[in-house]
Enzyme design. Structure first.
Site, PDB file in Angstrom:
ATOM      1  N   HIS A 230       8.708  -3.893   1.489  1.00 32.77           N
ATOM      2  CA  HIS A 230       8.848  -5.330   1.790  1.00 32.77           C
ATOM      3  C   HIS A 230       8.617  -6.171   0.541  1.00 32.77           C
ATOM      4  CE1 HIS A 230       4.555  -6.070   1.761  1.00 32.77           C
ATOM      5  NE2 HIS A 230       4.381  -5.026   2.543  1.00 32.77           N
TER       6      HIS A 230
ATOM      7  N   LYS B 163       6.281   3.396   5.105  1.00 31.05           N
ATOM      8  CA  LYS B 163       6.328   1.947   5.299  1.00 31.05           C
ATOM      9  C   LYS B 163       7.594   1.432   4.652  1.00 31.05           C
ATOM     10  CE  LYS B 163       1.534   0.647   5.837  1.00 31.05           C
ATOM     11  NZ  LYS B 163       0.436   0.886   4.925  1.00 31.05           N
TER      12      LYS B 163
ATOM     13  N   HIS C 175       6.059  -5.874  -2.394  1.00 30.28           N
ATOM     14  CA  HIS C 175       6.132  -4.924  -3.506  1.00 30.28           C
ATOM     15  C   HIS C 175       7.180  -5.297  -4.555  1.00 30.28           C
ATOM     16  CE1 HIS C 175       3.591  -2.080  -1.173  1.00 30.28           C
ATOM     17  NE2 HIS C 175       3.234  -1.708  -2.376  1.00 30.28           N
TER      18      HIS C 175
HETATM   19  N1  ARG Z   1      -0.133   1.806  -3.025  1.00 26.26           N
HETATM   20  C1  ARG Z   1      -0.985   0.727  -3.385  1.00 26.26           C
HETATM   21  C2  ARG Z   1      -0.590  -0.510  -2.597  1.00 26.26           C
HETATM   22  O1  ARG Z   1       0.519  -0.599  -2.128  1.00 26.26           O
HETATM   23  C3  ARG Z   1      -0.930   0.381  -4.845  1.00 26.26           C
HETATM   24  C4  ARG Z   1      -1.363   1.467  -5.773  1.00 26.26           C
HETATM   25  C5  ARG Z   1      -1.591   0.935  -7.152  1.00 26.26           C
HETATM   26  N2  ARG Z   1      -1.905   1.916  -8.119  1.00 26.26           N
HETATM   27  C6  ARG Z   1      -3.090   2.547  -8.210  1.00 26.26           C
HETATM   28  N3  ARG Z   1      -3.227   3.449  -9.152  1.00 26.26           N
HETATM   29  N4  ARG Z   1      -4.101   2.223  -7.454  1.00 26.26           N
HETATM   30  O2  ARG Z   1      -1.393  -1.416  -2.462  1.00 26.26           O
END
Ligand code: ARG
Length: 571
Positions: A135, A132, A138
């Site tokens: 964007h 992805k 993040h």
């Molecule tokens: N990749 C996930 C997202 O973009 C966030 C992960 C956050 N960290 C975790 N340990 N759950 O929503």
């Protein structure tokens, strides 16, 4: 010694003298009770005597009177008893001398202490998803995490930055299926994440009419899970292409990580966690799935295994939490993730607690609000998603245009444009209390006069320029009484508060406190600069003002660094 401690010591000594034999509060309680009045006309510090009233069997007014009479310290210009408050007026020249002296003497370490020495914090931030585009959704996790990382290090913590990559899920099987059918190596290599997204979109389009495609996707996903070499090779390549794209953004932002252990890293680490859940009798069957019942805590169940045996986001986070404790033995584990995942983290921490891990209490969800762009959520009004690298490059271009207009003869325009553009975006992102939603607008982010990054950076550059023209600060015979006016005192007072602000920012995981501080200091300095000429003939006054300028420059630069913003010396 800082003034707060010095004032607290004076109060302690006076209490012991005036109320011999009484039950008196300790040094820490006294220092903790000291307030900074909202208006400096009420003093630099105030000590409320109300709580002492009961123990000393006297009215707060009487206590304040008695204490005021017992305090005589040269650094205090005046001590006043007003309505149960003891107001301290620090001698202005001494105040300026001590604060500026301490700041310049400690240099880059000013504001820090070693409260984190021997302690470890793990920070989970940015945590982007593979295949992805990066964007603006993040941006906040990346920059809040980066700032908390720097702040903890500043206080002596060992900080471990983890990018918990979203690199596991059925969508990757679909992507490989699509790649095998329609993709080719060179196109994806050249087009990067955009090409992968195109393949994925096409897959979903065609799967609507052709259900067999989905089986193909599932089959590829199973191959990834089973460690099939071809599947893994393609998937790992997708991953490296995504990370290469992301790396460009991280480089622009100056953000780094110590680990990229993401969801797939835990493929072989969930077994023990599931066993432990089973042993503790926490697993329940529900419609074929395995769950942990959390109804006693008013939460829906935590899903551990799907009915087909597949693990979930939660399962991986449980394994990750345990792995982080085992590997880093953290004292604090922070998850910088959007507030939408609030329930997920409450469930996660509760399950860890139920498993008997006492360190569950050291885990904290650092939640933040949503970013929208010029009024449209995560996208422009025309509906385009706003990608972070596009946004950053636009910011740099706009900054470049402003420089061209304001300082056409500046030497390293490209470098400074990058610093200002990126700084403007980062600063804007960290300006509000993190839980608030923010709407990004160019107008506000790049405004050189508003409460913005460019404004603070510009103020820093102005301080640098004053010092440059003066040939460095002459500290030989400063007359600190020249800093007794309210404008100078406001700057001194902010510099004095810097260490406390940083401590609160770390304790509350709230970088915006530092951002706000930078604005306050920049505004106070500009007012000082407007009201007071620095390069006056009288050498004592000039030296004192130059020293104040130097301390401001140093503290402003440090504050900006701690939120991840660079401070060019010329702009
Ligand atoms: N990749 C996930 C997202 O973009 C966030 C992960 C956050 N960290 C975790 N340990 N759950 O929503």
């Amino acid at each position: 010694m800082d003034f707060k401690t010095a004032v607290a010591n004076e109060i302690l000594a006076a209490m012991r003298a005036a109320f011999e034999g009484a039950q008196l509060p300790g040094a820490e309680a006294v220092a903790g009770a000291l307030e900074v009045p909202p208006d400096s006309a009420m003093g630099d510090y105030a000590f409320p005597c109300f709580k002492l009233s009961k123990a000393l069997k006297k009215s707060p007014m009487m206590i304040a009177d008695a204490l005021a009479g017992a305090i005589h310290a040269p650094f205090l210009g005046k001590v006043e008893s007003v309505k149960g408050y003891l107001n301290f007026f620090i001698d202005k020249a001494t105040y300026a001398e001590k604060v500026i002296g301490l700041a310049l003497e400690q240099g880059e370490r000013y504001g820090a202490d070693d409260s984190g020495a021997g302690k470890t914090v793990v920070l989970d931030y940015s945590s982007i998803n593979i295949a992805k585009r990066f964007h603006i959704g993040h941006l906040s996790t990346t920059m809040i995490g980066n700032s908390l990382y720097r702040l903890h290090k500043f206080f002596g913590w060992r900080a471990v930055g983890v990018n918990h990559l979203g690199d596991w899920g059925t969508q990757f099987g679909k992507m490989i299926a699509a790649y095998k059918r329609w993709g080719d190596h060179d196109t994806v290599a050249a087009g990067g994440v955009d090409e992968m997204v195109k393949l994925y979109v096409r897959f979903n389009e065609e799967a609507k009419a052709n259900e067999a495609l989905n089986d193909e996707g599932r089959a590829w996903f199973k191959k990834i899970e089973d460690g099939d070499p071809e599947a893994l090779e393609i998937f790992n390549w997708f991953k490296s292409v995504t990370l290469k794209d992301a790396e460009r953004v991280y480089d622009l932002l100056g953000v780094t990580f110590d680990s990229y252990a993401g969801e797939s890293f835990y493929n072989d680490k969930m077994g023990p966690v599931i066993d432990a859940l089973r042993e503790k009798n926490l697993l329940k069957e529900d419609d074929g799935a395995q769950i942990v019942d959390l109804s006693d805590w008013g939460m829906p169940p935590a899903l551990i295994l799907r009915s087909d045996g597949a693990t979930l986001y939660m399962t991986r986070d449980l394994a990750a939490a345990k792995y982080r404790k085992d590997t880093y033995n953290f004292d604090k584990s922070l998850y910088v993730v959007a507030y939408q995942q609030d329930l997920h983290f409450r469930q996660l921490f509760k399950v860890l607690e139920l498993m008997g891990y006492d360190w569950a209490k050291d885990c904290e969800h650092v939640a933040f609000g949503m970013v929208s762009f010029e009024g449209g959520a995560l996208s422009t009004r025309e509906g385009h998603v706003v990608y972070l690298d596009d946004l950053l490059h636009q910011a740099i271009d706009k900054a470049r245009a402003i420089i061209e207009e304001k300082s056409p003869e500046l030497e390293n325009k490209d470098e400074v444009a990058r610093q200002i553009g990126i700084g403007a975006v980062v600063f804007f992102d960290l300006y509000n209390n993190r839980i608030k939603d923010i709407d990004f607008t160019w107008e506000r982010a790049l405004n050189f006069d508003g409460e913005t990054g460019p404004y603070c950076m510009y103020t820093h550059a102005r301080a640098c320029s004053v010092l440059r023209k003066a040939g460095g600060a002459d500290a030989s015979s400063p007359d600190f009484a020249a800093l007794s006016d309210p404008c100078s005192q406001d700057v001194v007072r902010l510099i004095e508060q810097f260490p406390d602000i940083l401590k609160s920012a770390v304790n509350r995981s709230e970088p915006s406190m530092v951002t706000r501080f930078a604005v306050d200091l920049a505004q106070a300095f500009n007012k000082f600069y407007y009201e007071n000429k620095v390069m006056v003939d009288e050498p004592g006054t000039r030296a004192a003002r130059l020293l104040l300028t130097d301390a401001t420059r140093q503290v402003l630069k440090q504050a900006l660094y701690l939120i991840g913003v660079e401070a060019p010396e010329r702009m």
